[in-house]
Design an enzyme around this catalytic site. Structure first.
Site, PDB file in Angstrom:
ATOM      1  N   PHE A 189     -16.939 -10.535  -3.840  1.00  0.00           N
ATOM      2  CA  PHE A 189     -18.323 -10.389  -3.372  1.00  0.00           C
ATOM      3  C   PHE A 189     -18.407 -10.306  -1.846  1.00  0.00           C
ATOM      4  CE2 PHE A 189     -18.420 -12.680  -7.447  1.00  0.00           C
ATOM      5  CZ  PHE A 189     -19.202 -11.795  -8.191  1.00  0.00           C
ATOM      6  N   ASN A 240     -24.513  -6.534  -7.427  1.00  0.00           N
ATOM      7  CA  ASN A 240     -24.753  -5.419  -6.498  1.00  0.00           C
ATOM      8  C   ASN A 240     -26.033  -4.674  -6.857  1.00  0.00           C
ATOM      9  OD1 ASN A 240     -22.555  -6.014  -4.998  1.00  0.00           O
ATOM     10  ND2 ASN A 240     -21.473  -4.089  -5.327  1.00  0.00           N
ATOM     11  N   LEU A 262     -34.160  -8.515   2.167  1.00  0.00           N
ATOM     12  CA  LEU A 262     -35.531  -7.982   2.167  1.00  0.00           C
ATOM     13  C   LEU A 262     -35.811  -7.335   3.526  1.00  0.00           C
ATOM     14  CD1 LEU A 262     -37.692 -10.690   0.315  1.00  0.00           C
ATOM     15  CD2 LEU A 262     -36.995  -8.443  -0.529  1.00  0.00           C
ATOM     16  N   ASP A 305       0.862  -1.170   0.000  1.00  0.00           N
ATOM     17  CA  ASP A 305       0.000   0.000   0.000  1.00  0.00           C
ATOM     18  C   ASP A 305       0.905   1.227   0.000  1.00  0.00           C
ATOM     19  OD1 ASP A 305      -3.230   0.285   1.018  1.00  0.00           O
ATOM     20  OD2 ASP A 305      -1.983   2.087   0.950  1.00  0.00           O
ATOM     21  N   ARG A 329     -18.683  -9.035   1.971  1.00  0.00           N
ATOM     22  CA  ARG A 329     -19.395  -7.954   2.643  1.00  0.00           C
ATOM     23  C   ARG A 329     -18.572  -7.476   3.823  1.00  0.00           C
ATOM     24  NH1 ARG A 329     -24.184 -11.751   4.032  1.00  0.00           N
ATOM     25  NH2 ARG A 329     -22.360 -13.092   3.953  1.00  0.00           N
ATOM     26  N   GLU A 330     -18.617  -6.204   4.096  1.00  0.00           N
ATOM     27  CA  GLU A 330     -17.966  -5.709   5.303  1.00  0.00           C
ATOM     28  C   GLU A 330     -18.664  -6.338   6.495  1.00  0.00           C
ATOM     29  OE1 GLU A 330     -17.539  -1.486   5.509  1.00  0.00           O
ATOM     30  OE2 GLU A 330     -16.974  -1.368   3.409  1.00  0.00           O
ATOM     31  N   CYS A 387     -20.102   0.644  -1.271  1.00  0.00           N
ATOM     32  CA  CYS A 387     -20.339  -0.118  -2.501  1.00  0.00           C
ATOM     33  C   CYS A 387     -21.651   0.234  -3.189  1.00  0.00           C
ATOM     34  CB  CYS A 387     -20.295  -1.607  -2.202  1.00  0.00           C
ATOM     35  SG  CYS A 387     -18.751  -2.079  -1.424  1.00  0.00           S
ATOM     36  N   LYS A 406      -0.063   3.237   7.248  1.00  0.00           N
ATOM     37  CA  LYS A 406      -0.923   2.055   7.313  1.00  0.00           C
ATOM     38  C   LYS A 406      -0.076   0.774   7.343  1.00  0.00           C
ATOM     39  CE  LYS A 406      -5.095   0.841   4.715  1.00  0.00           C
ATOM     40  NZ  LYS A 406      -5.749   1.051   3.421  1.00  0.00           N
ATOM     41  N   ALA A 436     -36.463  -4.105   5.435  1.00  0.00           N
ATOM     42  CA  ALA A 436     -36.789  -2.691   5.206  1.00  0.00           C
ATOM     43  C   ALA A 436     -36.056  -1.837   6.229  1.00  0.00           C
ATOM     44  CB  ALA A 436     -38.295  -2.500   5.325  1.00  0.00           C
TER      45      ALA A 436
HETATM   46  C1  UGA Z   1     -22.023  -5.272  -0.661  1.00  0.00           C
HETATM   47  C2  UGA Z   1     -22.398  -6.667  -1.231  1.00  0.00           C
HETATM   48  O1  UGA Z   1     -23.309  -7.314  -0.359  1.00  0.00           O
HETATM   49  C3  UGA Z   1     -21.142  -7.528  -1.392  1.00  0.00           C
HETATM   50  O2  UGA Z   1     -21.488  -8.773  -1.985  1.00  0.00           O
HETATM   51  C4  UGA Z   1     -20.133  -6.797  -2.289  1.00  0.00           C
HETATM   52  O3  UGA Z   1     -18.932  -7.523  -2.421  1.00  0.00           O
HETATM   53  C5  UGA Z   1     -19.823  -5.436  -1.679  1.00  0.00           C
HETATM   54  O4  UGA Z   1     -21.054  -4.676  -1.523  1.00  0.00           O
HETATM   55  C6  UGA Z   1     -18.874  -4.720  -2.614  1.00  0.00           C
HETATM   56  O5  UGA Z   1     -19.256  -4.409  -3.739  1.00  0.00           O
HETATM   57  O6  UGA Z   1     -17.698  -4.541  -2.268  1.00  0.00           O
HETATM   58  P1  UGA Z   1     -21.462  -4.322   1.802  1.00  0.00           P
HETATM   59  O7  UGA Z   1     -21.602  -2.974   1.191  1.00  0.00           O
HETATM   60  O8  UGA Z   1     -20.269  -4.627   2.633  1.00  0.00           O
HETATM   61  O9  UGA Z   1     -21.486  -5.471   0.632  1.00  0.00           O
HETATM   62  O10 UGA Z   1     -22.712  -4.592   2.745  1.00  0.00           O
HETATM   63  P2  UGA Z   1     -24.155  -5.269   2.613  1.00  0.00           P
HETATM   64  O11 UGA Z   1     -24.296  -6.258   3.677  1.00  0.00           O
HETATM   65  O12 UGA Z   1     -24.462  -5.679   1.239  1.00  0.00           O
HETATM   66  O13 UGA Z   1     -25.085  -4.017   2.999  1.00  0.00           O
HETATM   67  C7  UGA Z   1     -25.159  -2.857   2.171  1.00  0.00           C
HETATM   68  C8  UGA Z   1     -26.208  -1.901   2.693  1.00  0.00           C
HETATM   69  O14 UGA Z   1     -27.526  -2.431   2.462  1.00  0.00           O
HETATM   70  C9  UGA Z   1     -26.137  -1.617   4.195  1.00  0.00           C
HETATM   71  O15 UGA Z   1     -26.349  -0.243   4.417  1.00  0.00           O
HETATM   72  C10 UGA Z   1     -27.270  -2.426   4.783  1.00  0.00           C
HETATM   73  O16 UGA Z   1     -27.785  -1.870   5.963  1.00  0.00           O
HETATM   74  C11 UGA Z   1     -28.289  -2.338   3.660  1.00  0.00           C
HETATM   75  N1  UGA Z   1     -29.262  -3.459   3.680  1.00  0.00           N
HETATM   76  C12 UGA Z   1     -28.842  -4.731   3.453  1.00  0.00           C
HETATM   77  C13 UGA Z   1     -30.602  -3.190   3.901  1.00  0.00           C
HETATM   78  O17 UGA Z   1     -31.013  -2.019   4.109  1.00  0.00           O
HETATM   79  N2  UGA Z   1     -31.500  -4.232   3.896  1.00  0.00           N
HETATM   80  C14 UGA Z   1     -31.108  -5.511   3.668  1.00  0.00           C
HETATM   81  O18 UGA Z   1     -31.982  -6.403   3.672  1.00  0.00           O
HETATM   82  C15 UGA Z   1     -29.749  -5.776   3.447  1.00  0.00           C
END
Ligand code: UGA
Length: 433
Positions: free
Chosen positions: A152, A208, A250, A30, A154-155, A260, A35, A252
């Site tokens: 793919f 996404n 799903l 990096d 998720r955080e 992302c 960091k 809400a």
């Molecule tokens: C998302 C994707 O889920 C990953 O597969 C992908 O690799 C990543 O983006 C990326 O492109 O790097 P992430 O942003 O870490 O991952 O988090 P998510 O768990 O997907 O949540 C995203 C947002 O959607 C959050 O604000 C969460 O609160 C919201 N969310 C999620 C909802 O409001 N309702 C849901 O049912 C699910």
């Protein structure tokens, strides 16, 4: 295998740590020297469950090294992963400068066959761009292949998602590179899809976009539930049992945030427009998402009246639980709007208060109970598990007014009724004391 990972954000760190865990010899680089110095001392730049342990373990076993010298790392790797940031520009186009700079560095260093893999979220056709930048800057004729291997993860569950993915997508137009990638992933149990580079890049955009659309769909349904007295949780459960639909994504709430979905959806709308297609579904996905936080602010004002001089307790700041990431967190526009109208905000988040302190001028609290003390209302903006297990009797006794406006449907209506709260949530009935 000898692996180089350029960029130590969420994707780069998880990739480096997991490939080291699988027995490879990994050097992660990096540009940010601070960091790297911290990583070498075992200090992680982000809060991510399990990351510190896996990094420390592999560093101790000499399978994982960190450097701020990109070129040294590139020389080390037979496979080079590009995991640098691809932030949005002001017009929501994706900034590819960092990716291009790494491509130039690769061209200036390599002296034998390399597989160059892009993992960052990038617009379709970036693979072609990387290939042509490298070709242009190569000093001698050297064989290399470019592969798209979108991430793919998720955080909050980055390590688990990397070790146990639903699928591995490899966009490759060379058998030699495909074989290298298959070997690299041979210890991970997941279906592998090998396709052309552009299809791989599109799988990432599509996944996404589809997930974000699912969220906006249920949020729109939440509006209909509120107008009809139906319950969005039950509707989601009923829909989700259909295997073709599924219950995931799903939930809400106040809308999606993070680094992302907001930028990826806008970028894909843009990319489609440049390709001559008006992706109207995605525009609606975005518009619904924007309106969720506005509707929530209206709810707070409706139930609290004039917020001027009122104290509002806030539980949760990060864009989702199990992360300290504040990027595009819906808590930011909500808190700022209430502050503009004179509300006093007292907030608690288990991990994100450090990062939130750089963005918001609010009072930070020691605990959820501290945030609730003497507040005129309590808002829940992130569904941390800690908030699901609160002593609600204590919360009620601390609040000046037993009003909870839940942006994440954390609590059951029965529980709220039992404790005598005035409870407002998303897409569900209002509970009055
Ligand atoms: C998302 C994707 O889920 C990953 O597969 C992908 O690799 C990543 O983006 C990326 O492109 O790097 P992430 O942003 O870490 O991952 O988090 P998510 O768990 O997907 O949540 C995203 C947002 O959607 C959050 O604000 C969460 O609160 C919201 N969310 C999620 C909802 O409001 N309702 C849901 O049912 C699910």
């Amino acid at each position: 295998m000898k692996i180089c990972v350029i960029g130590t954000g969420y994707v780069g760190l998880a990739t480096a740590a997991v490939f080291a865990e699988l027995g490879n010899d990994v050097v992660a680089a990096d540009m940010d020297k601070g960091k790297i110095d911290n990583l070498n001392k075992g200090i992680m730049p982000i809060f991510e469950p399990g990351l510190k342990e896996i990094v420390e373990r592999n560093a101790k076993h000499n399978r994982l090294h960190f450097t701020h010298d990109n070129k040294a790392a590139i020389k080390h790797g037979d496979v080079i992963f590009i995991c640098v940031g691809t932030p949005p520009k002001d017009n929501w186009e994706t900034e590819l400068l960092y990716v291009e700079n790494v491509a130039k560095e690769i061209a200036s260093v390599i002296d034998s066959y390399k597989v160059i893999v892009h993992k960052s979220t990038v617009p379709v056709e970036t693979g072609d761009k990387i290939r042509s930048v490298i070709k242009q800057h190569l000093k001698h004729e050297i064989e290399f292949d470019v592969v798209s291997n979108p991430e793919f993860l998720r955080e909050g569950t980055a390590i688990k998602d990397t070790l146990e993915p639903d699928r591995i997508v490899i966009g490759s137009e060379s058998d030699r590179a495909s074989e290298v990638m298959k070997k690299l992933y041979s210890h991970i149990k997941a279906p592998i899809i090998i396709t052309d580079i552009r299809s791989a890049e599109l799988i990432k955009h599509a996944s996404n976009s589809f997930l974000a659309t699912k969220i906006s769909f249920i949020n729109a349904l939440g509006q209909i539930c509120e107008r009809t007295g139906a319950d969005v949780e039950k509707v989601a459960e009923g829909m989700g049992l259909d295997k073709r639909i599924g219950r995931a994504f799903l939930n809400a709430g106040i809308g999606y945030g993070g680094s992302c979905f907001p930028k990826d959806i806008q970028a894909f709308i843009n990319i489609s427009k440049n390709l001559g297609y008006d992706f109207s579904i995605l525009k609606a996905t975005h518009d619904i998402n924007e309106s969720q936080s506005k509707q929530y602010i209206d709810k707070v004002k409706k139930y609290l009246g004039d917020v001027h001089g009122k104290t509002i307790g806030v539980l949760g700041l990060s864009f989702k639980p199990n992360t300290d990431d504040m990027r595009f967190a819906p808590s930011i526009p909500i808190i700022e709007a209430l502050q503009r109208e004179g509300a006093i905000i007292r907030a608690y988040d288990p991990e994100a208060m450090g990062k939130a302190g750089q963005l918001l001028k609010i009072q930070f609290c020691k605990s959820p109970y501290d945030a609730a003390a003497d507040a005129d209302a309590l808002l829940t903006l992130t569904e941390w598990n800690e908030f699901k297990r609160l002593d609600l009797r204590k919360i009620k006794s601390l609040l000046k007014n037993p009003l909870i406006i839940d942006g994440r449907n954390i609590y059951s209506l029965e529980e709220m009724k039992k404790h005598g709260f005035h409870y407002i949530s998303i897409g569900r009935k209002e509970i009055t004391p």
